[in-house]
Design a protein around this motif. Structure first.
Motif, PDB file in Angstrom:
ATOM      1  N   LYS A 279      12.100  13.537   7.570  1.00  0.00           N
ATOM      2  CA  LYS A 279      12.600  12.196   8.334  1.00  0.00           C
ATOM      3  C   LYS A 279      11.150  11.413   8.371  1.00  0.00           C
ATOM      4  O   LYS A 279      11.421  10.147   7.899  1.00  0.00           O
ATOM      5  CB  LYS A 279      13.199  12.234   9.838  1.00  0.00           C
ATOM      6  N   LEU A 280      10.104  11.648   8.841  1.00  0.00           N
ATOM      7  CA  LEU A 280       9.061  10.984   9.009  1.00  0.00           C
ATOM      8  C   LEU A 280       8.450  10.893   7.716  1.00  0.00           C
ATOM      9  O   LEU A 280       7.859   9.532   7.560  1.00  0.00           O
ATOM     10  CB  LEU A 280       7.988  11.555   9.983  1.00  0.00           C
ATOM     11  N   GLY A 281       8.334  11.650   6.906  1.00  0.00           N
ATOM     12  CA  GLY A 281       7.809  11.416   5.544  1.00  0.00           C
ATOM     13  C   GLY A 281       8.534  10.219   4.815  1.00  0.00           C
ATOM     14  O   GLY A 281       7.757   9.171   4.296  1.00  0.00           O
ATOM     15  N   ILE A 282       9.916  10.080   4.994  1.00  0.00           N
ATOM     16  CA  ILE A 282      10.597   8.984   4.442  1.00  0.00           C
ATOM     17  C   ILE A 282      10.237   7.582   5.002  1.00  0.00           C
ATOM     18  O   ILE A 282      10.206   6.684   4.330  1.00  0.00           O
ATOM     19  CB  ILE A 282      12.081   9.462   4.413  1.00  0.00           C
ATOM     20  N   LEU A 283      10.257   7.974   6.401  1.00  0.00           N
ATOM     21  CA  LEU A 283      10.020   6.668   7.154  1.00  0.00           C
ATOM     22  C   LEU A 283       8.763   6.151   6.902  1.00  0.00           C
ATOM     23  O   LEU A 283       8.519   4.830   6.477  1.00  0.00           O
ATOM     24  CB  LEU A 283      10.105   6.927   8.703  1.00  0.00           C
ATOM     25  N   LEU A 284       7.724   6.677   6.697  1.00  0.00           N
ATOM     26  CA  LEU A 284       6.239   6.246   6.122  1.00  0.00           C
ATOM     27  C   LEU A 284       6.386   5.627   5.046  1.00  0.00           C
ATOM     28  O   LEU A 284       5.518   4.821   4.580  1.00  0.00           O
ATOM     29  CB  LEU A 284       5.176   7.270   6.461  1.00  0.00           C
ATOM     30  N   GLU A 285       6.973   6.297   3.790  1.00  0.00           N
ATOM     31  CA  GLU A 285       6.860   5.959   2.750  1.00  0.00           C
ATOM     32  C   GLU A 285       7.789   4.544   2.492  1.00  0.00           C
ATOM     33  O   GLU A 285       7.430   3.893   1.757  1.00  0.00           O
ATOM     34  CB  GLU A 285       8.024   6.739   1.641  1.00  0.00           C
ATOM     35  N   GLY A 286       8.532   4.234   3.598  1.00  0.00           N
ATOM     36  CA  GLY A 286       9.136   2.796   3.574  1.00  0.00           C
ATOM     37  C   GLY A 286       8.050   1.798   3.655  1.00  0.00           C
ATOM     38  O   GLY A 286       7.909   0.499   3.244  1.00  0.00           O
ATOM     39  N   THR A 287       7.027   1.729   4.882  1.00  0.00           N
ATOM     40  CA  THR A 287       5.740   1.087   4.545  1.00  0.00           C
ATOM     41  C   THR A 287       5.134   1.113   3.187  1.00  0.00           C
ATOM     42  O   THR A 287       4.700  -0.252   2.959  1.00  0.00           O
ATOM     43  CB  THR A 287       5.073   1.426   5.589  1.00  0.00           C
ATOM     44  N   HIS A 288       5.052   2.070   2.838  1.00  0.00           N
ATOM     45  CA  HIS A 288       4.309   2.126   1.323  1.00  0.00           C
ATOM     46  C   HIS A 288       5.197   1.201   0.479  1.00  0.00           C
ATOM     47  O   HIS A 288       4.540   0.380  -0.362  1.00  0.00           O
ATOM     48  CB  HIS A 288       4.228   3.545   0.863  1.00  0.00           C
ATOM     49  N   ALA A 289       6.330   1.266   0.189  1.00  0.00           N
ATOM     50  CA  ALA A 289       7.172   0.516  -0.480  1.00  0.00           C
ATOM     51  C   ALA A 289       6.975  -0.871  -0.141  1.00  0.00           C
ATOM     52  O   ALA A 289       7.163  -1.697  -1.054  1.00  0.00           O
ATOM     53  CB  ALA A 289       8.696   0.870  -0.544  1.00  0.00           C
ATOM     54  N   ARG A 290       7.315  -1.358   1.259  1.00  0.00           N
ATOM     55  CA  ARG A 290       6.979  -2.699   1.702  1.00  0.00           C
ATOM     56  C   ARG A 290       5.646  -3.293   1.167  1.00  0.00           C
ATOM     57  O   ARG A 290       5.397  -4.596   0.701  1.00  0.00           O
ATOM     58  CB  ARG A 290       7.181  -2.775   2.949  1.00  0.00           C
ATOM     59  N   ALA A 291       4.552  -2.207   1.166  1.00  0.00           N
ATOM     60  CA  ALA A 291       3.165  -2.844   0.911  1.00  0.00           C
ATOM     61  C   ALA A 291       3.237  -3.003  -0.533  1.00  0.00           C
ATOM     62  O   ALA A 291       2.587  -3.907  -0.948  1.00  0.00           O
ATOM     63  CB  ALA A 291       2.282  -1.670   1.387  1.00  0.00           C
ATOM     64  N   CYS A 292       3.684  -2.306  -1.470  1.00  0.00           N
ATOM     65  CA  CYS A 292       3.815  -2.554  -2.893  1.00  0.00           C
ATOM     66  C   CYS A 292       4.497  -3.932  -3.321  1.00  0.00           C
ATOM     67  O   CYS A 292       4.131  -4.693  -4.155  1.00  0.00           O
ATOM     68  CB  CYS A 292       4.765  -1.640  -3.510  1.00  0.00           C
ATOM     69  N   ALA A 293       5.371  -4.234  -2.382  1.00  0.00           N
ATOM     70  CA  ALA A 293       6.201  -5.727  -2.423  1.00  0.00           C
ATOM     71  C   ALA A 293       5.420  -6.871  -1.773  1.00  0.00           C
ATOM     72  O   ALA A 293       6.001  -8.088  -1.596  1.00  0.00           O
ATOM     73  CB  ALA A 293       7.574  -5.656  -1.939  1.00  0.00           C
TER      74      ALA A 293
END
Length: 344
Positions: free
Chosen positions: A301-315
Motif C-alpha cells: 500500500k505504501l509503495g503504491i501511495l509513494l509512487e503516486g507522488t512520483h507520477a505527479r512529479a513526472c507531470a
C-alpha cells in the motif's frame, strides 16, 4: 511563505477570537512531510501551527484534512499522544482553496530529520524510542472509537478484502499523469496475489493511523517518550494491526536500512522488528500470528501511495527530486515485501 494569505488568515482568526487584532509574526515552515503544508507563527504572544493541504491540491486533499480534524477533536478525550487542536478552518476561501486547522506546537522533535544530543549519543535511548512507538500504537488500537464519536469514520466491514483491489486501482489511476512512464516496480502482481491468498479472516475493528512510521511521530527532547503522533489524514476505522505492519515495513533492518531513510534510521542501536512485535504482544490482546501479512500489505500500500507522488512529479505537479526519492522508496518497499513473503 508568500503563498499564504496572511491577511485572510488573520481575519479568520479574528472571527474565531484567537488573539484578535494582533499581527501574525515569525511565520516559518515546518519541514518533514512531503504532502501537506505546515507553518509555525506567533500572534498575541501565543504560538500556533497551521496545517493545510498541499500547494497542489488533489481531489481528496480537503476531505482528508476534514477527516483529520474530526479525529484530532476526538483524540482530545483519550490518552493517545497527539497535537492539541485549537480551531478548524473549513472555509476554503481563507487558505487558497484548502481546508486547514490550527494546533498547539508540540514540544518535541521529528526523528526523521534530527536527533538531539541525548538521543544521538545514547543507543539505549534510541532502543527505547521504538518500544515507545509501539506503546503509543497500542494506546491508539485499544481505545473505544465508538465512544468518542468515530463509529462512522470508515467502513470496517470488508476492510481487508478491499485493500488489494483498491490500491491496484489507485496505481492504474496514475496513468492520467502525463510523463509518467509507469511504475517500473518488480513484483507487484506476485505480491498482490500472495496477499489475496493469505488474507486473515478474523479481526476486530478499531481506529488506525494509516501512515504510522518514525517520521510521523515526535519524541520528547528529554527522553525516549513519544510526545505526539502527527499527520492523521490517512486515519480510518479498520484493522489496527495494519499500523503495526506499517511500522515494521518502514523500520530499519539490522543493518540500519529503511525504505524511507531518516536521521534515526541511520543512527543505529534501534530495537529489532522482532522486539517491536514482542512489545506489541505485551500491550494488546489482538492475534499477531498474521503479522507478516500486515507488513507485506503495508509495503504494498505504501509503495503504491509513494509512487503516486512520483507520477505527479513526472507531470510537474510535485518537485522532481521528491518524486525520484519516493520512487526509490517504493522500489525498496516492494523488495522488502518479497523478502518477507519468502521468509514467511
Amino acid at each position: 511563505m508568500n503563498r499564504i494569505d496572511t491577511a485572510a488568515l488573520a481575519r479568520w482568526m479574528d472571527g474565531a477570537g484567537l488573539a484578535a487584532d494582533s499581527p501574525l509574526e515569525g511565520l516559518r515552515p515546518i519541514s518533514g512531510g512531503t504532502q501537506n503544508v505546515m507553518v509555525r507563527f506567533e500572534r498575541g504572544g501565543r504560538e500556533f501551527v497551521l496545517r493545510r493541504g498541499p500547494w497542489y491540491l488533489r481531489p481528496p486533499s480537503n476531505d482528508a484534512l476534514r477527516r483529520e480534524i474530526r479525529v484530532m477533536a476526538a483524540l482530545s478525550t483519550t490518552e493517545v499522544p497527539h497535537p492539541r487542536l485549537i480551531a478548524a478552518c473549513e472555509d476554503e476561501t481563507v487558505l487558497g482553496g484548502a481546508v486547514g486547522y490550527l494546533m498547539e506546537p508540540v514540544d518535541g522533535f521529528n526523528p526523521g530529520v534530527e536527533l538531539p544530543p541525548l538521543h544521538s549519543a545514547d543507543p539505549a535511548v534510541r532502543h527505547r524510542m521504538g518500544l515507545a512507538m509501539v506503546d503509543a500504537l497500542a494506546a491508539l488500537g485499544t481505545f473505544d472509537h465508538v465512544a468518542v464519536g468515530l463509529a462512522g469514520l470508515g467502513r470496517p466491514r470488508g476492510f481487508l478484502e478491499r485493500q488489494v483491489p483498491r490500491w491496484l486501482r489507485e496505481l492504474d489511476s496514475y496513468a492520467e499523469h502525463r510523463g509518467w512512464p509507469g511504475p517500473g516496480i518488480p513484483g507487484i502482481p506476485a505480491v498482490a496475489d500472495w496477499l489475496e491468498r493469505n488474507r486473515p479472516t478474523r479481526w476486530a475493528p478499531g481506529l488506525l493511523h494509516g501512515d504510522y512510521h518514525m517520521a510521523n511521530v515526535m519524541f520528547s527532547r528529554t527522553g525516549p517518550q513519544v510526545a505526539a503522533v502527527v499527520d492523521w489524514e490517512m486515519c480510518t476505522v479498520g484493522d489496527p494491526l495494519l499500523d503495526l505492519g506499517w511500522l515494521l515495513a518502514t523500520w530499519p533492518d539490522e543493518e540500519g536500512r529503511s525504505p524511507l531513510g531518516g536521521t534515526l534510521a541511520g543512527a543505529g542501536g534501534l530495537a529489532t522488528g522482532a522486539e517491536l512485535t514482542a512489545r506489541c504482544a505485551e500491550r494488546t490482546t489482538r492475534d499477531l500470528k498474521a503479522v507478516a501479512w500486515y507488513e507485506v500489505l503495508a509495503c504494498f500500500k505504501l509503495g503504491i501511495l509513494l509512487e503516486g507522488t512520483h507520477a505527479r512529479a513526472c507531470a510537474g505537479k510535485a518537485p522532481v527530486e521528491t518524486g525520484d526519492r519516493l520512487h526509490t522508496a517504493a522500489l525498496r518497499l516492494f523488495e522488502r515485501a518479497r523478502l518477507r513473503i519468502t521468509a514467511a
